[in-house]
Design a protein around this motif. Structure first.
Motif, PDB file in Angstrom:
ATOM      1  N   GLY A   1       8.736   8.073   6.854  1.00  0.00           N
ATOM      2  CA  GLY A   1       8.165   6.810   6.407  1.00  0.00           C
ATOM      3  C   GLY A   1       9.060   5.995   5.512  1.00  0.00           C
ATOM      4  O   GLY A   1       8.790   4.848   5.261  1.00  0.00           O
ATOM      5  N   ALA A   2      10.148   6.566   5.011  1.00  0.00           N
ATOM      6  CA  ALA A   2      11.058   5.804   4.159  1.00  0.00           C
ATOM      7  C   ALA A   2      12.157   5.205   5.026  1.00  0.00           C
ATOM      8  O   ALA A   2      12.637   5.822   5.954  1.00  0.00           O
ATOM      9  CB  ALA A   2      11.678   6.708   3.101  1.00  0.00           C
ATOM     10  N   ALA A   3      12.501   4.003   4.719  1.00  0.00           N
ATOM     11  CA  ALA A   3      13.555   3.347   5.483  1.00  0.00           C
ATOM     12  C   ALA A   3      14.906   3.809   4.985  1.00  0.00           C
ATOM     13  O   ALA A   3      15.087   4.083   3.803  1.00  0.00           O
ATOM     14  CB  ALA A   3      13.442   1.834   5.329  1.00  0.00           C
ATOM     15  N   THR A   4      15.832   3.893   5.891  1.00  0.00           N
ATOM     16  CA  THR A   4      17.183   4.241   5.488  1.00  0.00           C
ATOM     17  C   THR A   4      17.867   3.008   4.922  1.00  0.00           C
ATOM     18  O   THR A   4      17.478   1.884   5.201  1.00  0.00           O
ATOM     19  CB  THR A   4      17.991   4.780   6.686  1.00  0.00           C
ATOM     20  OG1 THR A   4      18.010   3.772   7.699  1.00  0.00           O
ATOM     21  CG2 THR A   4      17.375   6.053   7.226  1.00  0.00           C
TER      22      THR A   4
ATOM     23  N   LEU B   1       9.702   0.242  18.038  1.00  0.00           N
ATOM     24  CA  LEU B   1      10.182  -0.670  16.992  1.00  0.00           C
ATOM     25  C   LEU B   1       9.972  -0.045  15.613  1.00  0.00           C
ATOM     26  O   LEU B   1      10.852  -0.095  14.756  1.00  0.00           O
ATOM     27  CB  LEU B   1       9.453  -2.015  17.065  1.00  0.00           C
ATOM     28  CG  LEU B   1       9.648  -2.854  18.321  1.00  0.00           C
ATOM     29  CD1 LEU B   1       8.756  -4.093  18.267  1.00  0.00           C
ATOM     30  CD2 LEU B   1      11.110  -3.236  18.506  1.00  0.00           C
ATOM     31  N   VAL B   2       8.816   0.556  15.421  1.00  0.00           N
ATOM     32  CA  VAL B   2       8.510   1.205  14.145  1.00  0.00           C
ATOM     33  C   VAL B   2       9.435   2.400  13.935  1.00  0.00           C
ATOM     34  O   VAL B   2       9.954   2.612  12.841  1.00  0.00           O
ATOM     35  CB  VAL B   2       7.022   1.618  14.078  1.00  0.00           C
ATOM     36  CG1 VAL B   2       6.740   2.429  12.815  1.00  0.00           C
ATOM     37  CG2 VAL B   2       6.118   0.394  14.157  1.00  0.00           C
ATOM     38  N   SER B   3       9.664   3.181  14.978  1.00  0.00           N
ATOM     39  CA  SER B   3      10.561   4.343  14.868  1.00  0.00           C
ATOM     40  C   SER B   3      11.959   3.929  14.454  1.00  0.00           C
ATOM     41  O   SER B   3      12.601   4.605  13.646  1.00  0.00           O
ATOM     42  CB  SER B   3      10.612   5.100  16.192  1.00  0.00           C
ATOM     43  OG  SER B   3       9.392   5.743  16.416  1.00  0.00           O
ATOM     44  N   HIS B   4      12.440   2.818  15.001  1.00  0.00           N
ATOM     45  CA  HIS B   4      13.775   2.340  14.611  1.00  0.00           C
ATOM     46  C   HIS B   4      13.803   1.911  13.148  1.00  0.00           C
ATOM     47  O   HIS B   4      14.784   2.133  12.445  1.00  0.00           O
ATOM     48  CB  HIS B   4      14.226   1.190  15.509  1.00  0.00           C
ATOM     49  CG  HIS B   4      14.616   1.629  16.872  1.00  0.00           C
ATOM     50  ND1 HIS B   4      13.951   1.229  17.993  1.00  0.00           N
ATOM     51  CD2 HIS B   4      15.583   2.467  17.298  1.00  0.00           C
ATOM     52  CE1 HIS B   4      14.488   1.788  19.056  1.00  0.00           C
ATOM     53  NE2 HIS B   4      15.490   2.556  18.659  1.00  0.00           N
ATOM     54  N   LEU B   5      12.712   1.307  12.691  1.00  0.00           N
ATOM     55  CA  LEU B   5      12.636   0.887  11.285  1.00  0.00           C
ATOM     56  C   LEU B   5      12.588   2.099  10.360  1.00  0.00           C
ATOM     57  O   LEU B   5      13.277   2.145   9.346  1.00  0.00           O
ATOM     58  CB  LEU B   5      11.399   0.002  11.068  1.00  0.00           C
ATOM     59  CG  LEU B   5      11.116  -0.405   9.625  1.00  0.00           C
ATOM     60  CD1 LEU B   5      12.223  -1.299   9.075  1.00  0.00           C
ATOM     61  CD2 LEU B   5       9.756  -1.079   9.527  1.00  0.00           C
TER      62      LEU B   5
ATOM     63  N   ARG C   1       0.834  -1.198   0.000  1.00  0.00           N
ATOM     64  CA  ARG C   1       0.000   0.000   0.000  1.00  0.00           C
ATOM     65  C   ARG C   1       0.868   1.246   0.000  1.00  0.00           C
ATOM     66  O   ARG C   1       0.585   2.219  -0.687  1.00  0.00           O
ATOM     67  CB  ARG C   1      -0.935   0.003   1.208  1.00  0.00           C
ATOM     68  CG  ARG C   1      -1.944   1.126   1.133  1.00  0.00           C
ATOM     69  CD  ARG C   1      -2.909   1.187   2.306  1.00  0.00           C
ATOM     70  NE  ARG C   1      -3.476  -0.078   2.671  1.00  0.00           N
ATOM     71  CZ  ARG C   1      -3.323  -0.643   3.878  1.00  0.00           C
ATOM     72  NH1 ARG C   1      -2.639  -0.044   4.819  1.00  0.00           N
ATOM     73  NH2 ARG C   1      -3.881  -1.802   4.150  1.00  0.00           N
ATOM     74  N   GLU C   2       1.951   1.224   0.757  1.00  0.00           N
ATOM     75  CA  GLU C   2       2.866   2.372   0.790  1.00  0.00           C
ATOM     76  C   GLU C   2       3.509   2.573  -0.575  1.00  0.00           C
ATOM     77  O   GLU C   2       3.648   3.709  -1.040  1.00  0.00           O
ATOM     78  CB  GLU C   2       3.940   2.167   1.868  1.00  0.00           C
ATOM     79  CG  GLU C   2       4.873   3.332   2.021  1.00  0.00           C
ATOM     80  CD  GLU C   2       4.227   4.584   2.606  1.00  0.00           C
ATOM     81  OE1 GLU C   2       4.951   5.587   2.719  1.00  0.00           O
ATOM     82  OE2 GLU C   2       3.028   4.582   2.935  1.00  0.00           O
ATOM     83  N   GLN C   3       3.874   1.500  -1.217  1.00  0.00           N
ATOM     84  CA  GLN C   3       4.456   1.591  -2.554  1.00  0.00           C
ATOM     85  C   GLN C   3       3.425   2.149  -3.541  1.00  0.00           C
ATOM     86  O   GLN C   3       3.758   2.971  -4.393  1.00  0.00           O
ATOM     87  CB  GLN C   3       4.943   0.217  -3.000  1.00  0.00           C
ATOM     88  CG  GLN C   3       5.736   0.241  -4.273  1.00  0.00           C
ATOM     89  CD  GLN C   3       6.396  -1.099  -4.541  1.00  0.00           C
ATOM     90  OE1 GLN C   3       6.328  -2.028  -3.743  1.00  0.00           O
ATOM     91  NE2 GLN C   3       7.051  -1.194  -5.677  1.00  0.00           N
TER      92      GLN C   3
ATOM     93  N   ARG D   1       9.550   2.283   0.606  1.00  0.00           N
ATOM     94  CA  ARG D   1       9.174   1.384   1.686  1.00  0.00           C
ATOM     95  C   ARG D   1      10.323   0.466   2.015  1.00  0.00           C
ATOM     96  O   ARG D   1      11.143   0.156   1.148  1.00  0.00           O
ATOM     97  CB  ARG D   1       7.958   0.573   1.282  1.00  0.00           C
ATOM     98  CG  ARG D   1       8.225  -0.177  -0.038  1.00  0.00           C
ATOM     99  CD  ARG D   1       7.300  -1.281  -0.290  1.00  0.00           C
ATOM    100  NE  ARG D   1       7.930  -2.545   0.053  1.00  0.00           N
ATOM    101  CZ  ARG D   1       7.453  -3.719  -0.301  1.00  0.00           C
ATOM    102  NH1 ARG D   1       6.359  -3.814  -0.986  1.00  0.00           N
ATOM    103  NH2 ARG D   1       8.072  -4.814   0.044  1.00  0.00           N
ATOM    104  N   PRO D   2      10.396   0.020   3.263  1.00  0.00           N
ATOM    105  CA  PRO D   2      11.416  -0.968   3.593  1.00  0.00           C
ATOM    106  C   PRO D   2      11.031  -2.323   2.999  1.00  0.00           C
ATOM    107  O   PRO D   2       9.877  -2.536   2.614  1.00  0.00           O
ATOM    108  CB  PRO D   2      11.384  -1.013   5.130  1.00  0.00           C
ATOM    109  CG  PRO D   2      10.040  -0.504   5.512  1.00  0.00           C
ATOM    110  CD  PRO D   2       9.602   0.423   4.414  1.00  0.00           C
ATOM    111  N   THR D   3      11.964  -3.224   2.931  1.00  0.00           N
ATOM    112  CA  THR D   3      11.673  -4.563   2.437  1.00  0.00           C
ATOM    113  C   THR D   3      10.872  -5.333   3.474  1.00  0.00           C
ATOM    114  O   THR D   3      10.857  -4.984   4.663  1.00  0.00           O
ATOM    115  CB  THR D   3      12.973  -5.341   2.147  1.00  0.00           C
ATOM    116  OG1 THR D   3      13.673  -5.529   3.383  1.00  0.00           O
ATOM    117  CG2 THR D   3      13.844  -4.622   1.122  1.00  0.00           C
ATOM    118  N   LEU D   4      10.229  -6.388   3.033  1.00  0.00           N
ATOM    119  CA  LEU D   4       9.501  -7.250   3.957  1.00  0.00           C
ATOM    120  C   LEU D   4      10.466  -7.860   4.974  1.00  0.00           C
ATOM    121  O   LEU D   4      10.166  -7.919   6.167  1.00  0.00           O
ATOM    122  CB  LEU D   4       8.751  -8.348   3.201  1.00  0.00           C
ATOM    123  CG  LEU D   4       8.030  -9.368   4.086  1.00  0.00           C
ATOM    124  CD1 LEU D   4       6.968  -8.685   4.947  1.00  0.00           C
ATOM    125  CD2 LEU D   4       7.418 -10.464   3.229  1.00  0.00           C
TER     126      LEU D   4
END
Length: 162
Positions: free
Chosen positions: A147-150, A137-141, A96-98, A104-107
């Motif tokens: 909202g984009a993962a590093t 946990l979400v904040s670390h991700l 959905r984010e994509q 988005r981060p990977t699964l």
């Protein structure tokens, strides 16, 4: 279990073959559809709600007993039963984010950052599963705040490859 169902024990073993197979089927049935995939409009909101709901579910003594028993049987079926539906739910959030046109981060990364610590804490420790901890946990991700993962740290990745 057979006596509660009003059947002979051989009937149960004929259907499932082993306790591990029985528990895997129970876990698959129990874990299917019990956590609703949220749609808050943001990846952060979706993942926070998802992680918080999962934390609450894992605090239920019956759910926790089933997870522990399923994992304790040691089979791949048990592990697949515990993670399969959860990974599908996370993938729906990430897709959905994509579709929103955002990174988005990977699964795999999301599973490692959210599912793994939740299940580890629930199964192997007496530490509480709180919404605040799940949000962390979400904040670390999602460390960059939008909202984009590093990107993964290549130095730490190369250490694992050695």
């Amino acid at each position: 279990m057979a006596s509660r169902a009003g059947v002979h024990a051989t009937t149960v073993y004929r259907r499932w073959g082993s306790i591990a197979e029985l528990l895997a089927d129970v876990a698959t049935s129990r874990f299917s559809g019990d956590i609703v995939v949220p749609d808050t409009g943001t990846l952060r909101g979706d993942l926070e709600r998802y992680a918080s709901d999962l934390a609450k579910d894992l605090c239920d003594p019956d759910t926790l007993a089933l997870v522990r028993a399923t994992i304790g049987t040691g089979g791949e079926q048990g592990a697949a039963a515990c993670r399969g539906e959860r990974e599908q739910q996370l993938e729906a959030i990430l897709e959905r984010e994509q579709a929103r046109g955002r990174e988005r981060p990977t699964l795999e990364r999301t599973t490692d950052a959210i599912l793994a610590p939740l299940y580890y804490r629930a199964v192997f420790t007496n530490e509480p599963l709180t919404s605040g901890w799940a949000y962390d946990l979400v904040s670390h991700l999602l460390s960059d705040g939008n909202g984009a993962a590093t990107a993964p740290d290549s130095a730490s990745d190369s250490l694992l490859a050695d």
